[in-house]
Write an enzyme that holds these catalytic residues in place. Structure first.
Site, PDB file in Angstrom:
ATOM      1  N   LYS A   1       0.832  -1.215   0.000  1.00  0.00           N
ATOM      2  CA  LYS A   1       0.000   0.000   0.000  1.00  0.00           C
ATOM      3  C   LYS A   1       0.862   1.258   0.000  1.00  0.00           C
ATOM      4  CE  LYS A   1      -2.163  -0.609   3.958  1.00  0.00           C
ATOM      5  NZ  LYS A   1      -1.532  -1.796   4.550  1.00  0.00           N
TER       6      LYS A   1
ATOM      7  N   ARG B   1      -8.405   1.422  10.520  1.00  0.00           N
ATOM      8  CA  ARG B   1      -7.983   0.070  10.906  1.00  0.00           C
ATOM      9  C   ARG B   1      -8.971  -0.586  11.853  1.00  0.00           C
ATOM     10  NH1 ARG B   1      -2.059   1.135   9.936  1.00  0.00           N
ATOM     11  NH2 ARG B   1      -0.992  -0.850  10.045  1.00  0.00           N
TER      12      ARG B   1
ATOM     13  N   ARG C   1      12.371  -6.053   4.094  1.00  0.00           N
ATOM     14  CA  ARG C   1      12.112  -4.649   3.741  1.00  0.00           C
ATOM     15  C   ARG C   1      13.068  -3.702   4.460  1.00  0.00           C
ATOM     16  NH1 ARG C   1       6.234  -1.855   4.575  1.00  0.00           N
ATOM     17  NH2 ARG C   1       6.631  -2.045   6.817  1.00  0.00           N
TER      18      ARG C   1
ATOM     19  N   ARG D   1      12.721  -1.440   9.955  1.00  0.00           N
ATOM     20  CA  ARG D   1      11.797  -0.954  10.978  1.00  0.00           C
ATOM     21  C   ARG D   1      11.759  -1.944  12.137  1.00  0.00           C
ATOM     22  NH1 ARG D   1       6.245   0.655   7.942  1.00  0.00           N
ATOM     23  NH2 ARG D   1       5.439  -0.345   9.814  1.00  0.00           N
TER      24      ARG D   1
ATOM     25  N   ARG E   1       1.224  -8.246  13.974  1.00  0.00           N
ATOM     26  CA  ARG E   1       0.508  -7.240  13.178  1.00  0.00           C
ATOM     27  C   ARG E   1      -0.492  -7.907  12.229  1.00  0.00           C
ATOM     28  NH1 ARG E   1       5.349  -4.470  10.471  1.00  0.00           N
ATOM     29  NH2 ARG E   1       3.868  -3.030   9.536  1.00  0.00           N
TER      30      ARG E   1
HETATM   31  P1  AMP Z   1       1.886   1.041   9.131  1.00  0.00           P
HETATM   32  O1  AMP Z   1       3.106   1.762   8.674  1.00  0.00           O
HETATM   33  O2  AMP Z   1       0.616   1.528   8.465  1.00  0.00           O
HETATM   34  O3  AMP Z   1       2.026  -0.472   9.069  1.00  0.00           O
HETATM   35  O4  AMP Z   1       1.702   1.422  10.676  1.00  0.00           O
HETATM   36  C1  AMP Z   1       2.689   1.098  11.630  1.00  0.00           C
HETATM   37  C2  AMP Z   1       2.075   1.037  13.016  1.00  0.00           C
HETATM   38  O5  AMP Z   1       1.511   2.323  13.368  1.00  0.00           O
HETATM   39  C3  AMP Z   1       0.930   0.067  13.168  1.00  0.00           C
HETATM   40  O6  AMP Z   1       1.380  -1.274  13.396  1.00  0.00           O
HETATM   41  C4  AMP Z   1       0.184   0.654  14.373  1.00  0.00           C
HETATM   42  O7  AMP Z   1       0.868   0.378  15.589  1.00  0.00           O
HETATM   43  C5  AMP Z   1       0.309   2.151  14.114  1.00  0.00           C
HETATM   44  N1  AMP Z   1      -0.816   2.668  13.295  1.00  0.00           N
HETATM   45  C6  AMP Z   1      -0.769   3.161  12.027  1.00  0.00           C
HETATM   46  N2  AMP Z   1      -1.986   3.514  11.586  1.00  0.00           N
HETATM   47  C7  AMP Z   1      -2.834   3.230  12.593  1.00  0.00           C
HETATM   48  C8  AMP Z   1      -4.253   3.341  12.747  1.00  0.00           C
HETATM   49  N3  AMP Z   1      -5.045   3.810  11.767  1.00  0.00           N
HETATM   50  N4  AMP Z   1      -4.797   2.944  13.938  1.00  0.00           N
HETATM   51  C9  AMP Z   1      -4.028   2.482  14.944  1.00  0.00           C
HETATM   52  N5  AMP Z   1      -2.692   2.331  14.866  1.00  0.00           N
HETATM   53  C10 AMP Z   1      -2.095   2.696  13.701  1.00  0.00           C
END
Ligand code: AMP
Length: 213
Positions: free
Chosen positions: A13, A88, A127, A159, A170
């Protein structure tokens, strides 16, 4: 063009949103990128989010909804946007529907990315992310952690939440909490289903085809 990129972590994404936001000239609103930037800057939000993110959990809904409300209020978002990583949870999805109505935005399209879990574990495990610009690379591109980013010279890092144990956590959160939202959207929104298994370029072309662009 108003797009919601939906799907598990590591499905591509962020990569596609970055490319297409440049191509379409609309903001890429990545809640994960915003939280990581807050962690790096050591803000109050960053301090609160850090441990949650490292454990693979979700930051509370009210915090996330507040962040997205602010982003959608920016003048740039009037042209359109790509939301990546939000919503989410069901309360986030419902809040987003209300926000878009309040702000007088018309319709939007949900792009539903699909890739199987084992491929995701493989992709995320290899990654690397540019610390400076957030570009996404892969050890399969011949780079290792600590190398300079070929685009901007920033340092490439893994990361903290891309370690296998956290990736599996996750994915668990995605399947239990986020994936069911697709039923919420299937009831009333425009959805396009996308096979995310191909190369970056194939998937990019497929999205444009599905969107009629
Ligand atoms: P991502 O880069 O989108 O995978 O986000 C990394 C981390 O940020 C996630 O595993 C969550 O801990 C937090 N996070 C990102 N977006 C959200 C969201 N919409 N709601 C809750 N936690 C979020």
């Amino acid at each position: 063009m108003r797009l919601i990129f939906f799907g598990p972590p590591g499905v591509g994404k962020g990569t596609q949103a970055r490319i297409l936001s440049e191509e379409f000239g609309i903001p890429h609103i990545s809640t994960g990128d915003m939280l990581r930037s807050a962690v790096t800057r050591g803000t109050e939000l960053g301090r609160k989010a850090k441990t949650i993110m490292e454990s693979g959990g979700l930051v509370p809904d009210d915090v996330m909804i507040g962040i997205v409300r602010e982003e959608l209020s920016s003048p740039e978002a009037r042209k359109g946007f790509i939301l990546d990583g939000f919503p989410r949870t069901l309360p986030q999805a419902e809040a987003l529907t209300r926000l878009l109505q309040e702000m007088g935005f018309g319709g939007y399209t949900v792009v539903n990315f699909d890739v199987d879990d084992e491929e995701i574990v493989r992709r995320l495990g290899s990654r690397l992310v540019c610390e400076k610009e957030g570009s996404i690379l892969n050890t399969e591109d011949g780079v290792v952690a600590g190398d300079p980013c070929p685009r901007c010279g920033g340092r490439l890092i893994q990361r903290d939440d891309d370690k296998e144990e956290t990736i599996r956590k996750r994915l668990g959160v995605y399947h239990s909490t986020t994936k069911p939202l697709i039923d919420y959207y299937r009831k009333g929104a425009a959805i396009v289903d996308l096979d995310g298994m191909g190369s970056v370029d194939i998937v990019r072309r497929e999205i444009k085809l599905l969107l009629g662009k």
